[in-house]
Scaffold this motif. Structure first.
Motif, PDB file in Angstrom:
ATOM      1  N   ARG A 251       0.807  -1.213   0.000  1.00  0.00           N
ATOM      2  CA  ARG A 251       0.000   0.000   0.000  1.00  0.00           C
ATOM      3  C   ARG A 251       0.842   1.266   0.000  1.00  0.00           C
ATOM      4  O   ARG A 251       0.328   2.344  -0.264  1.00  0.00           O
ATOM      5  CB  ARG A 251      -0.983  -0.033   1.173  1.00  0.00           C
ATOM      6  CG  ARG A 251      -2.085  -1.059   0.926  1.00  0.00           C
ATOM      7  CD  ARG A 251      -2.954  -1.308   2.131  1.00  0.00           C
ATOM      8  NE  ARG A 251      -3.765  -2.516   1.900  1.00  0.00           N
ATOM      9  CZ  ARG A 251      -4.482  -3.112   2.828  1.00  0.00           C
ATOM     10  NH1 ARG A 251      -4.509  -2.629   4.052  1.00  0.00           N
ATOM     11  NH2 ARG A 251      -5.183  -4.192   2.532  1.00  0.00           N
TER      12      ARG A 251
ATOM     13  N   TYR B  40       0.669   2.194  -3.490  1.00  0.00           N
ATOM     14  CA  TYR B  40      -0.694   2.310  -4.021  1.00  0.00           C
ATOM     15  C   TYR B  40      -0.933   3.749  -4.457  1.00  0.00           C
ATOM     16  O   TYR B  40      -0.528   4.700  -3.775  1.00  0.00           O
ATOM     17  CB  TYR B  40      -1.689   1.909  -2.934  1.00  0.00           C
ATOM     18  CG  TYR B  40      -3.111   1.692  -3.406  1.00  0.00           C
ATOM     19  CD1 TYR B  40      -3.490   0.488  -3.985  1.00  0.00           C
ATOM     20  CD2 TYR B  40      -4.075   2.690  -3.249  1.00  0.00           C
ATOM     21  CE1 TYR B  40      -4.801   0.278  -4.393  1.00  0.00           C
ATOM     22  CE2 TYR B  40      -5.392   2.481  -3.650  1.00  0.00           C
ATOM     23  CZ  TYR B  40      -5.740   1.271  -4.225  1.00  0.00           C
ATOM     24  OH  TYR B  40      -7.045   1.068  -4.633  1.00  0.00           O
TER      25      TYR B  40
ATOM     26  N   GLU C 172      -5.246   7.112  -1.918  1.00  0.00           N
ATOM     27  CA  GLU C 172      -5.633   6.492  -0.648  1.00  0.00           C
ATOM     28  C   GLU C 172      -6.170   5.083  -0.868  1.00  0.00           C
ATOM     29  O   GLU C 172      -6.835   4.811  -1.871  1.00  0.00           O
ATOM     30  CB  GLU C 172      -6.710   7.347   0.041  1.00  0.00           C
ATOM     31  CG  GLU C 172      -6.259   8.746   0.407  1.00  0.00           C
ATOM     32  CD  GLU C 172      -5.289   8.762   1.565  1.00  0.00           C
ATOM     33  OE1 GLU C 172      -5.457   7.946   2.491  1.00  0.00           O
ATOM     34  OE2 GLU C 172      -4.361   9.603   1.553  1.00  0.00           O
ATOM     35  N   TRP C 173      -5.880   4.185   0.069  1.00  0.00           N
ATOM     36  CA  TRP C 173      -6.414   2.817   0.029  1.00  0.00           C
ATOM     37  C   TRP C 173      -7.593   2.744   0.982  1.00  0.00           C
ATOM     38  O   TRP C 173      -7.482   3.063   2.159  1.00  0.00           O
ATOM     39  CB  TRP C 173      -5.360   1.804   0.441  1.00  0.00           C
ATOM     40  CG  TRP C 173      -5.754   0.369   0.186  1.00  0.00           C
ATOM     41  CD1 TRP C 173      -5.435  -0.388  -0.897  1.00  0.00           C
ATOM     42  CD2 TRP C 173      -6.574  -0.481   1.019  1.00  0.00           C
ATOM     43  NE1 TRP C 173      -5.988  -1.643  -0.801  1.00  0.00           N
ATOM     44  CE2 TRP C 173      -6.695  -1.733   0.371  1.00  0.00           C
ATOM     45  CE3 TRP C 173      -7.210  -0.304   2.244  1.00  0.00           C
ATOM     46  CZ2 TRP C 173      -7.412  -2.792   0.901  1.00  0.00           C
ATOM     47  CZ3 TRP C 173      -7.954  -1.350   2.775  1.00  0.00           C
ATOM     48  CH2 TRP C 173      -8.040  -2.584   2.109  1.00  0.00           C
TER      49      TRP C 173
ATOM     50  N   ASP D 106     -10.763   6.525  -3.357  1.00  0.00           N
ATOM     51  CA  ASP D 106      -9.872   5.423  -3.736  1.00  0.00           C
ATOM     52  C   ASP D 106     -10.161   5.064  -5.192  1.00  0.00           C
ATOM     53  O   ASP D 106     -11.190   4.469  -5.509  1.00  0.00           O
ATOM     54  CB  ASP D 106     -10.134   4.221  -2.825  1.00  0.00           C
ATOM     55  CG  ASP D 106      -9.278   3.009  -3.166  1.00  0.00           C
ATOM     56  OD1 ASP D 106      -8.665   2.989  -4.250  1.00  0.00           O
ATOM     57  OD2 ASP D 106      -9.235   2.066  -2.342  1.00  0.00           O
TER      58      ASP D 106
ATOM     59  N   GLY E 140      -7.306   3.900  -6.975  1.00  0.00           N
ATOM     60  CA  GLY E 140      -6.263   2.909  -7.205  1.00  0.00           C
ATOM     61  C   GLY E 140      -5.455   3.123  -8.465  1.00  0.00           C
ATOM     62  O   GLY E 140      -4.789   2.193  -8.938  1.00  0.00           O
TER      63      GLY E 140
ATOM     64  N   TRP F  95     -16.576   8.357   2.145  1.00  0.00           N
ATOM     65  CA  TRP F  95     -15.569   7.522   1.495  1.00  0.00           C
ATOM     66  C   TRP F  95     -16.060   7.202   0.088  1.00  0.00           C
ATOM     67  O   TRP F  95     -17.203   6.745  -0.091  1.00  0.00           O
ATOM     68  CB  TRP F  95     -15.340   6.242   2.290  1.00  0.00           C
ATOM     69  CG  TRP F  95     -14.739   6.514   3.642  1.00  0.00           C
ATOM     70  CD1 TRP F  95     -13.445   6.838   3.923  1.00  0.00           C
ATOM     71  CD2 TRP F  95     -15.425   6.482   4.901  1.00  0.00           C
ATOM     72  NE1 TRP F  95     -13.281   7.012   5.276  1.00  0.00           N
ATOM     73  CE2 TRP F  95     -14.478   6.811   5.907  1.00  0.00           C
ATOM     74  CE3 TRP F  95     -16.748   6.226   5.282  1.00  0.00           C
ATOM     75  CZ2 TRP F  95     -14.809   6.871   7.253  1.00  0.00           C
ATOM     76  CZ3 TRP F  95     -17.081   6.299   6.626  1.00  0.00           C
ATOM     77  CH2 TRP F  95     -16.114   6.611   7.589  1.00  0.00           C
TER      78      TRP F  95
ATOM     79  N   ILE G 127     -15.315   5.090  -3.287  1.00  0.00           N
ATOM     80  CA  ILE G 127     -14.558   3.969  -3.857  1.00  0.00           C
ATOM     81  C   ILE G 127     -14.854   3.893  -5.344  1.00  0.00           C
ATOM     82  O   ILE G 127     -15.992   3.662  -5.746  1.00  0.00           O
ATOM     83  CB  ILE G 127     -14.909   2.637  -3.168  1.00  0.00           C
ATOM     84  CG1 ILE G 127     -14.585   2.706  -1.670  1.00  0.00           C
ATOM     85  CG2 ILE G 127     -14.120   1.497  -3.810  1.00  0.00           C
ATOM     86  CD1 ILE G 127     -15.707   3.171  -0.804  1.00  0.00           C
TER      87      ILE G 127
ATOM     88  N   ASN H 277     -12.120   2.453  -7.513  1.00  0.00           N
ATOM     89  CA  ASN H 277     -11.261   1.410  -8.061  1.00  0.00           C
ATOM     90  C   ASN H 277     -12.132   0.263  -8.579  1.00  0.00           C
ATOM     91  O   ASN H 277     -12.818  -0.403  -7.793  1.00  0.00           O
ATOM     92  CB  ASN H 277     -10.311   0.902  -6.976  1.00  0.00           C
ATOM     93  CG  ASN H 277      -9.316  -0.115  -7.492  1.00  0.00           C
ATOM     94  OD1 ASN H 277      -9.518  -0.746  -8.532  1.00  0.00           O
ATOM     95  ND2 ASN H 277      -8.228  -0.302  -6.776  1.00  0.00           N
TER      96      ASN H 277
END
Length: 317
Positions: free
Chosen positions: A93, A96, A99-100, A232, A234, A303, A305, A307
């Protein structure tokens, strides 16, 4: 735990000295629930469980028959695999892109994860959606050391006694007790006051309406003044690399998103890790999942997401 039913052992033609196949495979859901909480990734959790079963069947029939409790053996092996993975994950990470964030899970009604050539996920493989898989909880787990996380999840979430946690982790009971205590302090420090799910859903619904109306003042009013938004992508999808801090800054960013996606994207209310959330769909395909942390009727964290590798459970075949 209820195991899945299967063919009668007496009629199956298997060696009766073998642990019953249904009993062994009936542990799969428990293992998926454990490994997802330990790793924060459904894909990695499934790999860890597959490796656990590979090690079980790599033993001879005599070795398997000598194991008094197959469930305890499988849990021990799966936990040790996760402990090793958590150590290597920290190094991965560091490289990465951005942010993961943990991999988001849909609610039962939205569980359309591709399995075995495009079929829906096996209900027995679903993760139980409770407070211990909320995005807020998983993000705090990510801040822990691997040993803290394993000790805390095994003891506080799955109620394993410290003597068993010690055997699994290779540490003393006293050390595991200290690890779990340290993890517990992290949870308490980050935990927001409980907000009823119905109220959370109403706040998320109001946020969605204000966002679609591009009402920046309404959005700011729904956000905690010190709110943060973390994305995230990615490196595989467009996303802001650094967290956005402050209600006004987040509101301006969300207005930009609304302007950019207008006419191409549909926003829908969905359950995300057991909590009210939103998803963005383009041509019927989920491209973004939004999870929220609500405290005192204000949104404290968002949050995001994007990816695509983490959105497989949301993708229809």
């Amino acid at each position: 735990m209820t195991t899945r039913t299967g063919p009668d052992t007496a009629d199956s033609g298997r060696d009766r000295s073998e642990p019953d196949l249904d009993v062994v495979m009936g542990e799969r859901r428990q293992l998926i629930n454990l490994t997802y909480r330990l790793l924060g990734s459904l894909a990695e959790a499934e790999d860890a469980v597959q490796e656990t079963y590979a090690r079980w069947y790599a033993m001879s029939a005599q070795q398997r028959n000598a194991i008094e409790s197959p469930g305890a053996w499988l849990t021990t092996v799966a936990s040790r695999i996760c402990l090793n993975l958590l150590g290597s994950a920290r190094a991965r990470r560091e490289t990465y892109v951005g942010e993961w964030l943990p991999e988001p899970l849909p609610g039962p009604a939205e569980w359309t994860s591709l399995r075995s050539g495009g079929t829906a996920g096996d209900p027995a493989d679903r993760v139980t959606l409770d407070e211990s898989v909320s995005m807020a909880f998983l993000v705090v787990l990510e801040s822990m050391t691997p040993a803290e996380r394993v000790a805390f999840v095994l003891h506080d979430v799955f109620r394993y006694p410290f003597a068993e946690v010690a055997e699994i982790t290779g540490r003393t009971s006293a050390a595991c007790r200290q690890l779990a205590s340290s993890a517990r302090r992290r949870i308490r420090a980050a935990q927001a006051p409980a907000t009823p799910a119905v109220r959370k859903a109403g706040i998320v619904r109001t946020f969605k309406a204000a966002w679609e109306a591009k009402d920046i003042d309404a959005i700011i009013g729904l956000l905690d003044p010190d709110a943060t938004a973390t994305a995230d992508g990615g490196g595989l999808a467009l996303a802001f690399l650094d967290p956005i801090e402050g209600a006004e800054q987040i509101a301006r960013a969300w207005i930009e998103i609304a302007n950019r996606t207008q006419g191409t994207t549909t926003f829908l209310e969905r359950t995300v890790n057991g909590q009210p959330g939103l998803v963005a769909e383009q041509e019927g395909v989920t491209v973004t999942v939004f999870a929220f942390d609500v405290a005192d009727d204000r949104i404290k964290h968002i949050w995001v997401i994007r990816n695509p590798e983490k959105l497989r459970p949301w993708t229809t075949g």
